[in-house]
Structures are given as C-alpha cells and as structure tokens.
Write an enzyme that holds these catalytic residues in place. Structure first.
Site, PDB file in Angstrom:
ATOM      1  CB  SER A 150      -1.061  -0.164   1.258  1.00  0.00           C
ATOM      2  OG  SER A 150      -1.966   0.972   1.152  1.00  0.00           O
ATOM      3  CG  ASP A 204      -6.897  -2.332  -3.273  1.00  0.00           C
ATOM      4  OD1 ASP A 204      -7.368  -1.655  -2.423  1.00  0.00           O
ATOM      5  OD2 ASP A 204      -5.834  -2.438  -3.308  1.00  0.00           O
ATOM      6  CG  HIS A 236      -5.800  -1.999   0.164  1.00  0.00           C
ATOM      7  ND1 HIS A 236      -5.050  -1.547  -0.577  1.00  0.00           N
ATOM      8  CD2 HIS A 236      -5.174  -1.373   1.583  1.00  0.00           C
ATOM      9  CE1 HIS A 236      -4.180  -0.904  -0.103  1.00  0.00           C
ATOM     10  NE2 HIS A 236      -4.121  -0.642   1.078  1.00  0.00           N
TER      11      HIS A 236
END
Length: 258
Positions: A150, A204, A236
C-alpha cells in the site's frame, strides 16, 4: 468507498474505519500463519537484505511474520528490516495522527489522485540511508530488495527508482505511483536496471486497481519494464501466494556472492 458521498462530519470516521479495516485484514492474514521461529536480524555474514515497508497506520513489528514465508535455504543468510513509519497528521483522515511515511490527500487512491511529492522525497531519503548502511556493511547492492504494501508499496517504487545504483529489485504490493512524470528525468541509468514486481488485487477499494495498472505505463515512459501480476477477487490485502511468488522472484535474482 467514495468519501465524496459521505457527509463532511463523518469523513474522519469513515477514513479511520477504512484504514483500520485494511490493517486488520493484513494482521488477520499474518495471524493465520503458524507461530514462527524467527532468527535474529541477520549477521555480519549476511548475503542479502530485504527491507519491508508497511502501509498507512500499520507498524514494522506487525509485519515481521512475513519472514516465515521465505523458507528456502537461500534466505538463511538474509538480513530483514521492518521499520515503522513516524506518526504524523494524515490529510485524508482530516489530520488524524497515525504512522505514515508521507501525507495522503484522499482515499480511495486513484491513478489521478493528487501527489505529495515533497513528502515522498523526504521519506525516500530515509530509505536510501538504510540501503547505504547495508552496502557499507558489505552487502552487494544487487542483493538488496525493497518491498512494501500500500503506502509502503508507493514508497518502495519511489525509493528504488531514485536510488543511484542498480538494486536487486523492488516489489510493490497494492501500491501506486506517488509522483508525477516530471521526476522521470531523475531516474539514473543504474536504477533503470532494477527489476520491479507489481502485485495488485482487482477488487481493491482502497488503492484502486486502476492506480496499480498505471504503474507499468509509468515505468515504460521511464524506459523500464515491470512484471505485473493481477489477483482477481483480492481486495486491499496480501495473500499467501503473493508472498510465495515473491520468495521465488527474489531467489532467482540473488547474486552468488556479496
């Protein structure tokens, strides 16, 4: 989740929930693994070095179990480092203070989301200091791998592209391109030889899949290529198969000596 559809007074709570949910999913994924027996962080005879950069609101120690996926003997002499980001205000959470490598202006992150280049470049300097220290200790630059999830994936990309030498590789998980194409001119010939692995979940909702897809085209502009792996139905988070593939990917790139 689109913050534009949420009343202003609820947006801080909404973003906090999104951040906590993403970190919780990752933590739950790691907890499902068998309890690890972890050796010390390498030694003076370390042959390779893996730096893992966590996502927004997470911490380095919470990610240490990732090491347990790298069971091949080639990793017996690998030194690992899981630093924690400094705590700072985050704009997409209305200034709430949390571990963050740099400021993020909006969630979800899309391909055209505004970039915080100054904050990214400051964080890159920190990563480069870590890399320089390991090279000074005797590890071959081409046996150094920077990986991140991320926000940590975005920092991974920036760090390997702006490092003046060729590294073993950079692995981006659910990340995005954190600067504009104007910085392409700063990518050195050595950095352009650093292999890039990019993994992204097609479901995601925090860092949109389109933001991940923008990575290969950005690298193509820079005269680079990357291996892009899309994971259907993955949100995610990380999956075991992503990390096992990363193990094989790094192993195939390790140099015979340091």
């Amino acid at each position: 989740m689109s913050l534009r559809r949420i009343p202003l007074f609820l947006r801080p709570l909404a973003v906090a929930v999104v951040t906590i949910a993403a970190v919780s999913l990752f933590a739950a994924f790691l907890r499902r693994q068998s309890p690890p027996t972890l050796p010390p962080y390498g030694s003076i005879s370390a042959r390779s070095f893996v730096l893992w950069l966590h996502g927004l609101g997470d911490s380095g120690p919470a990610n240490e179990r990732i090491r347990t996926f790298f069971s091949s003997p080639e990793f017996n002499r690998t030194k690992w480092f899981f630093p924690s980001a400094p705590r700072s205000p985050v704009s997409c959470n209305d200034g709430a203070v949390m571990p963050s490598w740099f400021d993020i202006y909006e969630i979800p992150v899309a391909a055209e989301s505004p970039k915080n280049e100054n904050g990214v470049l400051k964080a890159v300097q920190m990563v480069h200091t870590i890399i320089d220290k390991e090279i000074a200790a005797g590890i071959n630059a081409e046996n150094i791998f920077v990986c991140g999830f991320s926000q940590g994936g975005a920092l991974t990309l920036a760090s390997v592209l702006l490092y003046p030498r060729t590294l073993g590789g950079g692995a981006v998980f659910s990340g995005w391109v954190p600067f504009n194409s104007s910085l392409i001119a700063q990518i050195s010939p050595g950095a352009k030889k650093t292999p890039i692995l990019w993994s992204h979940g097609m479901a995601d909702k925090i860092v949109l899949f389109e933001a991940g897809q923008a990575g290969p085209s950005f690298l193509e502009q820079a005269g680079m290529r990357c291996e892009f792996k899309a994971y259907p139905n993955l949100g995610h988070s990380l999956e075991k198969k992503e990390l096992k593939y990363l193990e094989r990917w790094i192993k195939s790139r390790l140099k015979s000596s340091s």
